[in-house]
Each structure stands twice: as C-alpha cells, then as structure tokens.
Scaffold this motif. Structure first.
Motif, PDB file in Angstrom:
ATOM      1  N   TYR A  16       0.853  -1.357   0.125  1.00 35.66           N
ATOM      2  CA  TYR A  16      -0.184   0.045  -0.049  1.00 35.66           C
ATOM      3  C   TYR A  16       0.748   1.124   0.149  1.00 35.66           C
ATOM      4  CZ  TYR A  16      -3.562  -3.414   1.329  1.00 35.66           C
ATOM      5  OH  TYR A  16      -4.178  -4.307   1.616  1.00 35.66           O
ATOM      6  N   ALA A  17       1.765   1.237   0.822  1.00 38.55           N
ATOM      7  CA  ALA A  17       2.882   2.497   0.808  1.00 38.55           C
ATOM      8  C   ALA A  17       3.149   2.756  -0.513  1.00 38.55           C
ATOM      9  CB  ALA A  17       3.930   2.017   1.856  1.00 38.55           C
ATOM     10  N   LYS A  18       4.054   1.609  -1.374  1.00 40.87           N
ATOM     11  CA  LYS A  18       4.529   1.724  -2.437  1.00 40.87           C
ATOM     12  C   LYS A  18       3.378   2.280  -3.514  1.00 40.87           C
ATOM     13  CE  LYS A  18       8.687   1.353  -4.287  1.00 40.87           C
ATOM     14  NZ  LYS A  18       8.642   2.017  -5.587  1.00 40.87           N
ATOM     15  N   ALA A  19       2.323   1.631  -3.350  1.00 39.59           N
ATOM     16  CA  ALA A  19       1.430   2.219  -4.420  1.00 39.59           C
ATOM     17  C   ALA A  19       1.101   3.682  -4.189  1.00 39.59           C
ATOM     18  CB  ALA A  19       0.188   1.342  -4.165  1.00 39.59           C
ATOM     19  N   LYS A  20       0.700   3.854  -3.170  1.00 41.03           N
ATOM     20  CA  LYS A  20       0.386   5.454  -2.709  1.00 41.03           C
ATOM     21  C   LYS A  20       1.388   6.312  -3.245  1.00 41.03           C
ATOM     22  CE  LYS A  20      -2.213   6.629   0.374  1.00 41.03           C
ATOM     23  NZ  LYS A  20      -3.260   7.368  -0.256  1.00 41.03           N
ATOM     24  N   LEU A  21       2.725   5.873  -3.051  1.00 42.43           N
ATOM     25  CA  LEU A  21       4.068   6.604  -3.520  1.00 42.43           C
ATOM     26  C   LEU A  21       3.911   6.600  -5.117  1.00 42.43           C
ATOM     27  CD1 LEU A  21       6.819   7.984  -3.125  1.00 42.43           C
ATOM     28  CD2 LEU A  21       7.894   5.735  -3.226  1.00 42.43           C
ATOM     29  N   ASP A  22       4.058   5.711  -5.803  1.00 37.19           N
ATOM     30  CA  ASP A  22       4.289   5.528  -6.916  1.00 37.19           C
ATOM     31  C   ASP A  22       3.290   5.924  -7.830  1.00 37.19           C
ATOM     32  OD1 ASP A  22       6.975   4.780  -7.012  1.00 37.19           O
ATOM     33  OD2 ASP A  22       6.705   2.642  -7.040  1.00 37.19           O
ATOM     34  N   LEU A  23       2.386   5.441  -7.761  1.00 41.49           N
ATOM     35  CA  LEU A  23       0.984   5.525  -8.497  1.00 41.49           C
ATOM     36  C   LEU A  23       0.580   7.159  -8.713  1.00 41.49           C
ATOM     37  CD1 LEU A  23      -1.295   2.297  -7.952  1.00 41.49           C
ATOM     38  CD2 LEU A  23       0.464   2.731  -9.807  1.00 41.49           C
ATOM     39  N   HIS A  24       0.751   7.732  -7.685  1.00 38.69           N
ATOM     40  CA  HIS A  24       0.476   9.088  -7.783  1.00 38.69           C
ATOM     41  C   HIS A  24       1.352   9.756  -9.001  1.00 38.69           C
ATOM     42  CE1 HIS A  24       0.156  13.360  -6.352  1.00 38.69           C
ATOM     43  NE2 HIS A  24       1.323  13.441  -6.199  1.00 38.69           N
ATOM     44  N   PHE A  25       2.338   9.623  -8.974  1.00 40.74           N
ATOM     45  CA  PHE A  25       3.412   9.903 -10.214  1.00 40.74           C
ATOM     46  C   PHE A  25       3.145   9.400 -11.445  1.00 40.74           C
ATOM     47  CE2 PHE A  25       5.539  10.992  -6.139  1.00 40.74           C
ATOM     48  CZ  PHE A  25       5.721  12.450  -6.217  1.00 40.74           C
ATOM     49  N   TYR A  49      -4.817   2.971  -6.413  1.00 37.35           N
ATOM     50  CA  TYR A  49      -4.586   2.085  -7.758  1.00 37.35           C
ATOM     51  C   TYR A  49      -5.733   2.106  -8.460  1.00 37.35           C
ATOM     52  CZ  TYR A  49      -5.185  -2.307 -10.301  1.00 37.35           C
ATOM     53  OH  TYR A  49      -5.191  -3.499 -11.128  1.00 37.35           O
ATOM     54  N   THR A  50      -7.299   2.188  -8.246  1.00 38.62           N
ATOM     55  CA  THR A  50      -8.268   2.481  -8.872  1.00 38.62           C
ATOM     56  C   THR A  50      -8.207   3.941  -9.558  1.00 38.62           C
ATOM     57  OG1 THR A  50      -9.372   3.331  -7.168  1.00 38.62           O
ATOM     58  CG2 THR A  50      -9.758   1.119  -7.304  1.00 38.62           C
ATOM     59  N   ARG A  51      -7.929   4.815  -9.108  1.00 34.95           N
ATOM     60  CA  ARG A  51      -7.798   6.123  -9.708  1.00 34.95           C
ATOM     61  C   ARG A  51      -6.746   5.992 -10.804  1.00 34.95           C
ATOM     62  NH1 ARG A  51      -7.769   9.332  -5.540  1.00 34.95           N
ATOM     63  NH2 ARG A  51      -5.449   8.930  -5.028  1.00 34.95           N
ATOM     64  N   ASN A  78     -12.737  -8.557 -12.614  1.00 33.86           N
ATOM     65  CA  ASN A  78     -14.285  -8.260 -12.283  1.00 33.86           C
ATOM     66  C   ASN A  78     -14.364  -6.937 -11.761  1.00 33.86           C
ATOM     67  OD1 ASN A  78     -15.364 -10.715 -13.543  1.00 33.86           O
ATOM     68  ND2 ASN A  78     -15.076 -11.909 -11.587  1.00 33.86           N
ATOM     69  N   ALA A  79     -13.697  -6.602 -10.670  1.00 34.18           N
ATOM     70  CA  ALA A  79     -13.799  -5.434 -10.018  1.00 34.18           C
ATOM     71  C   ALA A  79     -13.532  -4.215 -10.892  1.00 34.18           C
ATOM     72  CB  ALA A  79     -12.797  -5.554  -8.752  1.00 34.18           C
ATOM     73  N   ILE A  80     -12.626  -4.301 -12.043  1.00 36.84           N
ATOM     74  CA  ILE A  80     -12.292  -3.037 -12.764  1.00 36.84           C
ATOM     75  C   ILE A  80     -13.310  -3.017 -14.001  1.00 36.84           C
ATOM     76  CG2 ILE A  80     -10.733  -2.240 -14.387  1.00 36.84           C
ATOM     77  CD1 ILE A  80      -9.819  -2.245 -11.266  1.00 36.84           C
ATOM     78  N   LEU A  81     -13.800  -4.386 -14.243  1.00 39.67           N
ATOM     79  CA  LEU A  81     -14.878  -4.369 -15.296  1.00 39.67           C
ATOM     80  C   LEU A  81     -16.033  -3.602 -14.678  1.00 39.67           C
ATOM     81  CD1 LEU A  81     -14.791  -7.715 -16.610  1.00 39.67           C
ATOM     82  CD2 LEU A  81     -14.037  -5.662 -17.757  1.00 39.67           C
ATOM     83  N   ASP A  82     -16.463  -3.954 -13.418  1.00 36.95           N
ATOM     84  CA  ASP A  82     -17.667  -3.304 -12.548  1.00 36.95           C
ATOM     85  C   ASP A  82     -17.391  -1.866 -12.620  1.00 36.95           C
ATOM     86  OD1 ASP A  82     -18.670  -5.512 -12.253  1.00 36.95           O
ATOM     87  OD2 ASP A  82     -17.972  -5.951 -10.204  1.00 36.95           O
ATOM     88  N   ASN A  83     -16.373  -1.068 -12.601  1.00 38.33           N
ATOM     89  CA  ASN A  83     -15.976   0.179 -12.289  1.00 38.33           C
ATOM     90  C   ASN A  83     -16.166   0.894 -13.675  1.00 38.33           C
ATOM     91  OD1 ASN A  83     -15.264   2.381 -10.779  1.00 38.33           O
ATOM     92  ND2 ASN A  83     -13.135   2.342 -12.004  1.00 38.33           N
ATOM     93  N   ILE A  84     -15.726   0.071 -14.693  1.00 33.94           N
ATOM     94  CA  ILE A  84     -15.892   0.746 -15.990  1.00 33.94           C
ATOM     95  C   ILE A  84     -17.362   0.953 -16.532  1.00 33.94           C
ATOM     96  CG2 ILE A  84     -15.245   0.435 -18.454  1.00 33.94           C
ATOM     97  CD1 ILE A  84     -12.794  -1.022 -17.633  1.00 33.94           C
TER      98      ILE A  84
END
Length: 473
Positions: free
Chosen positions: A182-191, A238-240, A284-290
């Motif tokens: 979670y920490a790495k995702a919040k760091l990297d995916l922001h950029f 991640y979802t954003r 499935n989760a991403i398909l639902d979001n789309i």
C-alpha cells in the motif's frame, strides 16, 4: 448503491513519524490476532464511525458522550481497512496486536488526523505521504502546461525526493511486506497517474499535441505495476491510476473527445482489461468500475444495451450484475425533460433554496468539494469565462461539503451577476438523487428547469453550445 468519494482536503502538512520507545515491549502469542482501535472525533457529524473492509461494513463503532469510541477485535486479519465518518473516509492499516488511537477534527478532516499507540508510525507515514501527494494537486494543472522535457524533470525530481522519504521511513519503522504494498502504491501511482494524464491534459489546456515529442520509453513505468494485485482492488491510489491509464491508452493513437465515441472507447476499455488483467477477482472489479462510470456518461439506450452485453460476456461475478442494472435504472430518473429532484441546499446567507425555483435562463450547474480546491478554482474560473462570453445563461455552483463560513469565504473571490453559489447540507441525499459520483460532474438545464443533459463536464470545449441550444418543441 455505494458511491465512494475519494477527493480529500488539499493542505500541506507533514505528520512526523514518532517511534515508540519503551523500556519493555509486551509479548504476544503467535496465535493472538487481537487488535484495538479507538479514537476521538472532534465536531462529529454523527454518533458513530463505520469500520469497513473494502465496501463491506464490519462494525459500527458508536461515540460516547465525549465523542470517543473504543473497540477490541478478538481476531482481526492484518491488512488495510477503512473508517468512515460520513461524508468522509480514510484508510487505516491494522496489524496483529496493534493498539491504535485516532484523533481527527471533521472540520479539517485529513489534515487533523493523528495516530498514537502501537502501530501508529506506519499509519502516520501514510497520512504524511497523503498530504504530500495532495499538495501537488495545487500545482499539477500548471505543470501540465509545460513542455515534455521540463514536465518530466520536475515530476521525476519530486518523485525521487519522495522515494527517499519513503525509503528512510521504511527503514526506521520496519513495516511488513503487506503494508509495503500500500505504501509503495500510494507513492508511485500518484506520479504514474500524472504521466498518464499529461499528454491529454496538455492538449486540452494548450491545444498542442505533444505525443510525438515524448521520449520513446515514456510509458515504461507501466512495466513496474502489478495489475493483478488483489489487495489493491479497492485502494483509491490504484483504482484512480487505472482509470487514468485506460483513458490514456484509448487516446494514445488519436486524441478524440467526440461524445459519440464514448461507446467505442468504453468497449475498448473492457477489452483492454480482459487482456491486461488475468486475476479474475481484480478483472471483475475493474470491469464493474468501467460499467458504473460508463452508465453515468453515455445516455444512448441502444449503446447501453450493447455495452452491457459485452460487460456481461466478460464479467464472471454475477453478484454484481444486478447492481449494474440498478444503476442503469437509477440514471433513467435524470432523463431528458424531467426535473432535478429537490435536495437540501442553502445560499451564502444560510437560507434554504429549492433549485427548481431559481432557474430563469439556460443553466449550467457544476459541483465541487473543499477537498480539491484546485478543481474548485479551475471550475469557477471556467464559469466566469463562460458567463462573460454568454450573458444570456446562468451558472449554479454547488459545494458538496464543508463548513458554512469557510465556504462563504472561498466563494467570495468569484463575483458575477449570473453566478449563483449554493452548498449542499446533506450530501447523501444529493449523491443518490443526482447520481453524483465524480467531481467533474455538471448538469445542463433548460430555461424552464427541465433537464437537457445531466452528465456533462464544465471543461468541455463545446459546453457553451450545449447550454444555449434551444429546446425542441
């Protein structure tokens, strides 16, 4: 229908990482997975806090007469959880035997959050990183105006500095590999998200297509992402990012904002996810979001049926199919020529207002939140520009949250005879009746108050034409 609000308060604050030093550390049995979660809510909006895993409520934690709550979990799986005090929410990571104490003030939700107790260090780190990321929102729009070389140097420099901060904190705190996901995702995916959106944002803001000027390895950062990580399914970082990545991919060969092509592009998104993601739960989760987002944007009923056919073909989680159909039916309540349902709104003097009683011209209504002031300012500037160029229309600005005095002070900067400022006093009603799921949402109304288009964007280059088109008899 669960609608998440992901935007948070943009205010720079570094919450220091405090390392607990005690003369003797308590010892726990390896099979003991108990944990404590307690806290104080200053200026509470209700008498409870919801404790959730993903979208499922696990416990309701009630406040006592001192606005405090306390709960012991006899057996809690280590991982990322969500606590909600409506209309806000935030993440909390609980490890086995953690004893976390939370304190927050609803009038400055994110900026006021501080943890203490066993397990506080890693959660304070996440909040500090969140604040650092959020302050970037104040500058990202002007950064999108920069040429590719300058933009990349500036972004990569900030990313490198924040990576140093992350590595130092990781060494000092010594958190688990699970938390590090979670920490790495919040760091990297922001950029990474900013890199995804840059070519489109630059084109929108400058009318310059700079895709041919990007380095050959511009999108190489995508190779660093594990798109099949189940633990990130409901994690907003991640979802954003994934939403921005899919928008970017469908515009890489041709930047095209033609509304008539939304169907084609969303079908393409479904197909990309089917190819890119192998983990069925994540897919499935991403398909639902789309599907969820598409149904709020494209109101062509024939297209909707074709889109849902493809969605049902790819999605194997039949438990979500019914919810998607319910969303489609809810959207029909905002169809052409109906009127907006009344929701609780007040003007700057605190007087209740019924929106259908103040429509006298072709009208654009946009919403915003105190938690993304960059968007709020940009939307207001766009509104002022539209009104100066089109004196025969009116614009209604609706703030979905915040304290009244703070809101009045903010909107006092924007003055125009045809600009009406309102504030929602019950966002839950508003989001359900007006289907408010994203902050870019705007609504166009005819002069008689009937709905012309309930799903538009104030930054659309053709929005003035949409507002002024005469209603057909």
């Amino acid at each position: 229908m669960n609608i998440q609000t992901i935007s948070k308060n943009i205010f720079f604050a570094v919450i220091p990482i405090t390392l607990s030093v005690t003369s003797c550390q308590p010892k726990f049995d390896d099979s003991d997975y108990s944990a404590y979660f307690q806290g104080e809510i200053v200026n509470p909006n209700s008498d409870y806090v919801l404790f959730c895993k993903d979208n499922e409520v696990l416990d309701t934690l009630y406040l006592d007469q001192h606005n405090k709550f306390s709960h012991k979990f006899d057996s809690l799986t280590p991982g990322m959880y969500i606590y909600r005090h409506r209309p806000e929410f935030q993440y909390v990571y609980l490890d086995k035997n953690d004893s976390l104490n939370l304190r927050l003030n609803t009038r400055d939700f994110d900026h006021s959050i501080i943890f203490s107790g066993r397990g506080a260090e890693k959660n304070n780190f996440l909040m500090a990183l969140n604040m650092k990321n959020l302050v970037d929102e104040n500058y990202k729009y002007e950064n999108y105006d920069l040429e590719p070389g300058v933009f990349l140097r500036k972004l990569d420099s900030t990313h490198a500095a924040r990576t140093t901060y992350y590595l130092r904190s990781k060494t000092l705190i010594g958190w688990s590999n699970d938390f590090d996901i979670y920490a790495k995702a919040k760091l990297d995916l922001h950029f990474f998200a900013q890199k995804e959106i840059y070519p489109l944002a630059h084109y929108i803001r400058t009318n310059q297509d700079i895709r041919q000027n990007l380095p050959e390895d511009y999108y190489s950062f995508r190779k660093k992402i594990n798109f099949n990580e189940e633990r990130l399914i409901s994690y907003s970082s991640y979802t954003r990012y994934l939403s921005m990545m899919l928008n970017s991919v469908t515009n890489e060969t041709e930047i095209d904002f033609d509304a008539s092509r939304k169907f084609d592009k969303n079908i393409e998104k479904l197909n990309i996810v089917d190819t890119l993601i192998k983990n069925k739960k994540v897919k499935n989760a991403i398909l639902d979001n789309i599907a969820f987002i598409y149904l709020l944007e494209d109101q062509n009923l024939n297209n909707n049926d074709k889109f849902l056919d493809r969605y049902f073909e790819l999605s194997t989680d039949k438990s979500q199919h019914g919810e998607i159909i319910q969303i489609q039916e809810a959207v029909q309540n905002l169809k052409y020529e109906k009127r907006l349902p009344n929701v609780p709104l007040v003007n700057t003097e605190g007087i209740p207002v019924e929106v259908n009683n103040i429509i006298s011209k072709p009208t654009l209504m946009f919403v915003w939140t105190k938690n993304t002031l960059g968007h709020a300012d940009g939307a207001h500037r766009r509104a002022m520009q539209l009104l100066d160029q089109n004196p025969d229309i009116q614009i209604i600005s609706v703030c979905i949250d915040g304290e009244h005095t703070e809101w009045v002070k903010f909107v006092s900067k924007y003055k125009h005879a045809n600009l009406i400022e309102l504030r929602s006093t019950d966002f839950n009603q508003m989001k359900d009746k007006w289907i408010i799921t994203k902050i870019q949402r705007s609504i166009v109304l005819n002069a008689d108050g009937t709905i012309k288009n309930a799903f538009v964007n104030i930054f659309d280059r053709n929005i003035a034409t949409t507002i002024k088109e005469k209603k057909e008899d």
